[in-house]
Write an enzyme that holds these catalytic residues in place. Structure first.
Site, PDB file in Angstrom:
ATOM      1  NE  ARG A 117      -3.579   2.153   2.819  1.00  0.00           N
ATOM      2  CZ  ARG A 117      -4.873   2.225   2.459  1.00  0.00           C
ATOM      3  NH1 ARG A 117      -5.424   1.214   1.827  1.00  0.00           N
ATOM      4  NH2 ARG A 117      -5.584   3.292   2.728  1.00  0.00           N
ATOM      5  CG  HIS A 144      -8.127   1.078  -3.129  1.00  0.00           C
ATOM      6  ND1 HIS A 144      -7.536  -0.093  -2.688  1.00  0.00           N
ATOM      7  CD2 HIS A 144      -8.647   1.664  -2.004  1.00  0.00           C
ATOM      8  CE1 HIS A 144      -7.683  -0.211  -1.392  1.00  0.00           C
ATOM      9  NE2 HIS A 144      -8.345   0.828  -0.942  1.00  0.00           N
ATOM     10  CD  GLN A 147     -12.967  -0.509  -1.025  1.00  0.00           C
ATOM     11  OE1 GLN A 147     -12.273  -0.398  -0.015  1.00  0.00           O
ATOM     12  NE2 GLN A 147     -14.217  -0.943  -0.973  1.00  0.00           N
ATOM     13  CG  ASP A 241     -13.170   7.865  -2.057  1.00  0.00           C
ATOM     14  OD1 ASP A 241     -13.009   7.823  -0.828  1.00  0.00           O
ATOM     15  OD2 ASP A 241     -12.290   7.512  -2.866  1.00  0.00           O
ATOM     16  CB  CYS A 282     -13.803   2.731  -0.202  1.00  0.00           C
ATOM     17  SG  CYS A 282     -13.085   4.397  -0.097  1.00  0.00           S
ATOM     18  NE  ARG A 310     -10.437  -3.646   0.839  1.00  0.00           N
ATOM     19  CZ  ARG A 310      -9.663  -2.639   1.267  1.00  0.00           C
ATOM     20  NH1 ARG A 310     -10.209  -1.532   1.772  1.00  0.00           N
ATOM     21  NH2 ARG A 310      -8.351  -2.735   1.185  1.00  0.00           N
TER      22      ARG A 310
END
Length: 348
Positions: A117, A144, A147, A241, A282, A310
């Site tokens: 990450r 991402h 996700q 988001d 998310c 996730r």
């Protein structure tokens, strides 16, 4: 000159693949991962997960903080019988005292898979270039993908009656984030209608649009880019988001003043989207900014199903990327090594 390897991890494994972006995978391959997610989630519900990561180690590199990414990957490795190691910039020399190349090669000798990450895509791509084990993009500046696997699975779990994934209209309201891009690519690959609603200043760049439109030409999907919030009408799924992220702190005030209040997902906006539309995010969510707490806690919200998935996604990715090289020794081999080592230890 490269010397022969003495590694116990069998360098140059056959079938080596990385998971850096969903664009690297066909629609059928992504569908297979989603199917595996479903089976593993069912097995977890029955407390009967096969130990498909037994004896294996996941190296987790974090340049950015995380709740869901860290906990989901670590839990996934443990539930499947393996182990995960957390590696922050304080723990390793990534890109400072040690090059990406050397980091990738060293971790490949000690771990069976790497998740990173990172701040920049070049970092995770560089690791993948030199690693001899699978590398997963846990988030970078423009993508991402883990996700989005959770998001796709959540969509499947909450499909409107008589609809398939390809029938969905997914509307992303807000900034052109890494979630926005990854969702745009995945939705258009599956033939969905994908709408991005945001102020002109913060619209998706041409590079993203080209990728999505190429997907649409193959899948029959549709891409809509607009600053008209009324275009949310007809959406099956509304996604929000954050309006700003790491590295954008200097733009915080201009971003908030540009997006708020018009692009905040409220209960009224969800009503405008449609009577059966659902809300996804998310997380973490800045309630009262990109969305209201009322929406987050409403019957339309599936954000905590999405968060749980996730873990579902990470379990599937660990298995999918390592299963072809997964092997357990037979009892004779175990006994032979145990006897040999035991006999030696008895002499000490």
């Amino acid at each position: 000159m490269k010397l022969p390897s003495s590694s116990a991890t069998n360098l140059n494994k056959p079938n080596l693949r990385h998971f850096l972006k969903t664009q690297d995978y066909t629609k059928q391959e992504l569908t297979d991962i989603l199917a595996l997610m479903g089976m593993l989630k069912d097995a977890r519900r029955d407390n009967a997960l096969p130990q498909l990561f037994a004896g294996k180690t996941l190296a987790m590199i974090f340049e950015q903080p995380s709740t869901r990414t860290r906990v989901s990957f670590e839990a996934a490795a443990t539930l499947l019988g393996g182990h995960a190691q957390f590696l922050s910039p304080k723990d390793i020399h990534l890109g400072a005292k040690e090059s990406l190349e050397d980091t990738g090669r060293v971790l490949s000798r000690m771990a069976d898979i790497i998740m990173a990450r990172v701040d920049h895509h070049d970092t995770v791509a560089g690791l993948a270039e030199h690693a001899t084990v699978p590398v997963i993009n846990g988030l970078c500046d423009w993508l991402h993908p883990t996700q989005i696997m959770a998001d796709l699975f959540t969509m499947l779990e909450h499909l409107p009656s008589n609809k398939q994934l390809s029938d969905l209209t997914v509307t992303f309201v807000g900034d052109a984030t890494n979630v926005c891009s990854s969702l745009m690519f995945a939705c258009t690959k599956f033939g969905m209608t994908y709408k991005h609603i945001c102020p002109e200043r913060f619209k998706a760049p041409a590079k993203w649009v080209d990728i999505a439109e190429t997907n649409c030409a193959v899948s029959g999907g549709k891409l809509v880019l607009t600053d008209d919030i009324n275009q949310v009408a007809g959406s099956d799924i509304v996604v929000a988001d954050s309006f700003y992220w790491f590295g954008q702190e200097e733009e915080k005030e201009i971003r908030l003043s540009t997006f708020i209040p018009e692009y905040v997902v409220t209960q009224e906006l969800m009503e405008k989207a449609g009577p059966e539309s659902i809300f996804m995010h998310c997380l973490p969510a800045n309630d009262q900014r990109e969305c209201t707490r009322e929406v987050m806690e409403s019957d339309r919200s599936v954000i905590f199903d999405e968060a749980e998935n996730r873990l579902t996604a990470q379990m599937a990715l660990l298995v999918y990327l390592t299963h072809k090289n997964f092997s357990q020794p037979d009892e004779a081999t175990r006994a032979r090594h145990q006897e040999k080592i035991g006999d030696f230890l008895a002499t000490l």
